[in-house]
Design a protein around this motif. Structure first.
Motif, PDB file in Angstrom:
ATOM      1  N   GLU A 255      -0.829  81.333  36.356  1.00 36.67           N
ATOM      2  CA  GLU A 255      -0.443  79.930  36.504  1.00 36.67           C
ATOM      3  C   GLU A 255      -0.202  79.580  37.965  1.00 36.67           C
ATOM      4  O   GLU A 255       0.285  80.392  38.752  1.00 36.67           O
ATOM      5  CB  GLU A 255       0.807  79.624  35.684  1.00 36.67           C
ATOM      6  CG  GLU A 255       1.146  78.129  35.657  1.00 36.67           C
ATOM      7  CD  GLU A 255       2.175  77.783  34.593  1.00 36.67           C
ATOM      8  OE1 GLU A 255       1.775  77.601  33.432  1.00 36.67           O
ATOM      9  OE2 GLU A 255       3.363  77.716  34.936  1.00 36.67           O
ATOM     10  N   SER A 257       1.721  76.696  40.251  1.00 38.43           N
ATOM     11  CA  SER A 257       2.735  75.642  40.183  1.00 38.43           C
ATOM     12  C   SER A 257       2.439  74.569  41.221  1.00 38.43           C
ATOM     13  O   SER A 257       1.825  74.833  42.256  1.00 38.43           O
ATOM     14  CB  SER A 257       4.133  76.220  40.402  1.00 38.43           C
ATOM     15  OG  SER A 257       4.204  76.892  41.647  1.00 38.43           O
ATOM     16  N   ASP A 265       5.300  65.360  34.688  1.00 38.50           N
ATOM     17  CA  ASP A 265       4.878  66.606  34.043  1.00 38.50           C
ATOM     18  C   ASP A 265       6.078  67.542  34.023  1.00 38.50           C
ATOM     19  O   ASP A 265       6.527  68.017  35.066  1.00 38.50           O
ATOM     20  CB  ASP A 265       3.711  67.227  34.816  1.00 38.50           C
ATOM     21  CG  ASP A 265       3.315  68.604  34.284  1.00 38.50           C
ATOM     22  OD1 ASP A 265       3.828  68.998  33.221  1.00 38.50           O
ATOM     23  OD2 ASP A 265       2.498  69.264  34.937  1.00 38.50           O
ATOM     24  N   ALA A 266       6.585  67.811  32.810  1.00 40.17           N
ATOM     25  CA  ALA A 266       7.787  68.642  32.712  1.00 40.17           C
ATOM     26  C   ALA A 266       7.524  70.083  33.136  1.00 40.17           C
ATOM     27  O   ALA A 266       8.425  70.773  33.620  1.00 40.17           O
ATOM     28  CB  ALA A 266       8.316  68.602  31.270  1.00 40.17           C
ATOM     29  N   GLN A 267       6.298  70.537  32.983  1.00 39.70           N
ATOM     30  CA  GLN A 267       5.973  71.938  33.275  1.00 39.70           C
ATOM     31  C   GLN A 267       5.651  72.179  34.751  1.00 39.70           C
ATOM     32  O   GLN A 267       5.965  73.235  35.303  1.00 39.70           O
ATOM     33  CB  GLN A 267       4.782  72.382  32.412  1.00 39.70           C
ATOM     34  CG  GLN A 267       5.001  72.227  30.919  1.00 39.70           C
ATOM     35  CD  GLN A 267       6.185  73.033  30.417  1.00 39.70           C
ATOM     36  OE1 GLN A 267       6.399  74.166  30.823  1.00 39.70           O
ATOM     37  NE2 GLN A 267       6.982  72.422  29.550  1.00 39.70           N
ATOM     38  N   LYS A 268       4.976  71.245  35.390  1.00 41.83           N
ATOM     39  CA  LYS A 268       4.603  71.343  36.803  1.00 41.83           C
ATOM     40  C   LYS A 268       3.794  72.607  37.096  1.00 41.83           C
ATOM     41  O   LYS A 268       4.011  73.284  38.101  1.00 41.83           O
ATOM     42  CB  LYS A 268       5.842  71.310  37.715  1.00 41.83           C
ATOM     43  CG  LYS A 268       6.602  69.996  37.691  1.00 41.83           C
ATOM     44  CD  LYS A 268       5.764  68.861  38.260  1.00 41.83           C
ATOM     45  CE  LYS A 268       6.594  67.570  38.325  1.00 41.83           C
ATOM     46  NZ  LYS A 268       5.828  66.426  38.820  1.00 41.83           N
ATOM     47  N   GLY A 269       2.894  72.942  36.180  1.00 44.10           N
ATOM     48  CA  GLY A 269       2.049  74.103  36.398  1.00 44.10           C
ATOM     49  C   GLY A 269       0.710  73.928  35.707  1.00 44.10           C
ATOM     50  O   GLY A 269       0.603  73.220  34.692  1.00 44.10           O
ATOM     51  N   ASP A 303      -0.013  66.160  28.489  1.00 47.93           N
ATOM     52  CA  ASP A 303       0.556  67.042  29.504  1.00 47.93           C
ATOM     53  C   ASP A 303       0.988  66.303  30.762  1.00 47.93           C
ATOM     54  O   ASP A 303       1.948  66.689  31.420  1.00 47.93           O
ATOM     55  CB  ASP A 303      -0.476  68.120  29.886  1.00 47.93           C
ATOM     56  CG  ASP A 303      -0.831  69.013  28.708  1.00 47.93           C
ATOM     57  OD1 ASP A 303       0.062  69.281  27.890  1.00 47.93           O
ATOM     58  OD2 ASP A 303      -1.994  69.427  28.614  1.00 47.93           O
ATOM     59  N   CYS A 304       0.241  65.242  31.103  1.00 45.56           N
ATOM     60  CA  CYS A 304       0.523  64.509  32.339  1.00 45.56           C
ATOM     61  C   CYS A 304       0.509  63.012  32.064  1.00 45.56           C
ATOM     62  O   CYS A 304      -0.306  62.526  31.267  1.00 45.56           O
ATOM     63  CB  CYS A 304      -0.530  64.832  33.407  1.00 45.56           C
ATOM     64  SG  CYS A 304      -0.643  66.574  33.856  1.00 45.56           S
ATOM     65  N   LYS A 356      -4.025  68.944  30.425  1.00 48.18           N
ATOM     66  CA  LYS A 356      -4.379  69.846  31.529  1.00 48.18           C
ATOM     67  C   LYS A 356      -5.679  70.601  31.300  1.00 48.18           C
ATOM     68  O   LYS A 356      -6.302  71.059  32.258  1.00 48.18           O
ATOM     69  CB  LYS A 356      -3.226  70.819  31.789  1.00 48.18           C
ATOM     70  CG  LYS A 356      -2.043  70.135  32.436  1.00 48.18           C
ATOM     71  CD  LYS A 356      -0.915  71.104  32.699  1.00 48.18           C
ATOM     72  CE  LYS A 356       0.279  70.368  33.285  1.00 48.18           C
ATOM     73  NZ  LYS A 356       1.445  71.266  33.445  1.00 48.18           N
TER      74      LYS A 356
END
Length: 367
Positions: A255, A257, A265-269, A303-304, A356
């Motif tokens: 992954e 980041s 985006d909560a994950q930012k990856g 995702d975004c 994503k």
């Protein structure tokens, strides 16, 4: 189509005086392949086609057809045939005489020429009564078929096409594109096709070769060129796209980041498989094609997301195109299937989202 190369181009340079038209082009074309050469005007695609055909000599480098070095082999003796943008049919010859002309040059018998002309009109779905007509009595599409029949009658190993459909109207071009695809499939000849029409290249080619300033930037299948471009120029040249600024902050396993002032985006990856080679930490661009963005609400399972205002609406029948501007001024393009009602209105504030699996991260560069 086999994996064997019928055409091998190795480090070919071509200069006109001090102007370098080709700067070390290398390309292998497989037997039975349909390959399209695309790029802006002056990129070298037609120059490359002329080198293959033997109309011009390369300044340096090697061109081989079926393993034979073509250096010094004149165009008439190469196993190639070329169809030009201007069809160059002989106005004083009938259709039959035009089609059979390459065999007449080779001193084939009248019976052989007549038999092969009949084969060609069947292949190109031309009416037998056209054989006694002159080109001026035919439509543009019929003339195009005659030019293709003339190019195929000598059974070339390579058919070279220099924008042969560019002068046709849109409806007729669609018909001839389908005919060209059918012809390629039925005869199994290798096609090398120069075109400015990117949609045509995507529709017809097994692989697309994108050129710029005398060099090949990327060679790949249409889906790879479109969804996995080598750089920002290819991304912008092969269809409209969105390039959203992000910053790569690190890598951990599979992954990558990132941070963004635009994207929620909560994950930012993102998966490293979605990141182009050569992308390092720091500034980067997230690419997402317009048709992969959709309207969503703030809690949608995407995702975004970006919050934006619709600034333009373009209806095209089968599709609707939108322009939107984010709260921070980022311009976005969105394309959806045409409907009887517009899901977004001019001036409306909307959430726009994507997944994503549909993105591709590129290095910043000249678009």
């Amino acid at each position: 189509m086999t994996n064997a190369s019928i055409l091998s181009i190795a480090d070919v340079h071509k200069s006109y005086g001090t102007y370098p038209a080709l700067k070390g082009v290398s390309l292998d074309v497989r037997q039975g392949e349909f390959i399209a050469l695309v790029g802006p005007s002056g990129c070298g695609k037609t120059t490359l086609l002329k080198q293959i055909a033997g109309f011009e000599d390369a300044t340096s480098g090697v061109i081989r057809i079926e393993g034979q070095d073509m250096a010094g082999v004149p165009a008439a003796l190469r196993p190639t045939s070329m169809v030009f943008q201007k069809l160059a049919l002989f106005p004083h010859m009938t259709v039959a005489q035009n089609i059979g002309f390459p065999l007449k040059l080779r001193k084939a018998s009248a019976a052989e020429i007549a038999a092969k002309v009949d084969d060609m009109i069947q292949l190109m779905e031309l009416k037998p009564e056209y054989l006694k007509r002159y080109p001026r009595a035919l439509s543009g599409g019929e003339q195009q078929r005659v030019a293709l029949a003339r190019s195929m009658i000598s059974s070339p190993k390579l058919l070279l096409l220099d924008e042969p459909l560019s002068a046709l109207d849109v409806k007729l071009k669609k018909v001839l594109q389908a005919e060209l695809k059918r012809l390629h499939r039925s005869v199994g000849v290798t096609f090398v096709h120069v075109t400015h029409d990117l949609e045509e290249a995507m529709m017809l080619a097994d692989r697309i070769c994108v050129m710029r300033a005398g060099r090949i930037l990327q060679l790949g299948e249409p889906s790879d060129i479109y969804y996995r471009p080598a750089d920002t120029f290819v991304a912008g040249f092969i269809g409209e796209t969105n390039l959203i600024p992000i910053s790569i902050t690190g890598r951990s396993g599979s992954e990558v980041s990132y941070t963004s002032g635009e994207i929620v985006d909560a994950q930012k990856g993102v998966a490293s498989s979605m990141v182009a080679p050569g992308v390092a930490e720091g500034a980067a661009l997230m690419m997402v094609r317009p048709e992969l963005i959709r309207r969503c609400d703030e809690a949608a399972a995407v995702d975004c997301r970006i919050f934006a205002t619709v600034t333009e609406v373009f209806t095209k029948g089968g599709t609707v195109q939108y322009r939107a501007r984010s709260t921070k001024g980022l311009e976005l393009a969105i394309e959806i299937q045409g409907t009887s009602h517009l899901p977004m209105q001019l001036g409306e504030d909307v959430w726009l989202g994507w997944n994503k699996k549909d993105i591709w991260v590129l290095k910043p560069g000249e678009a």
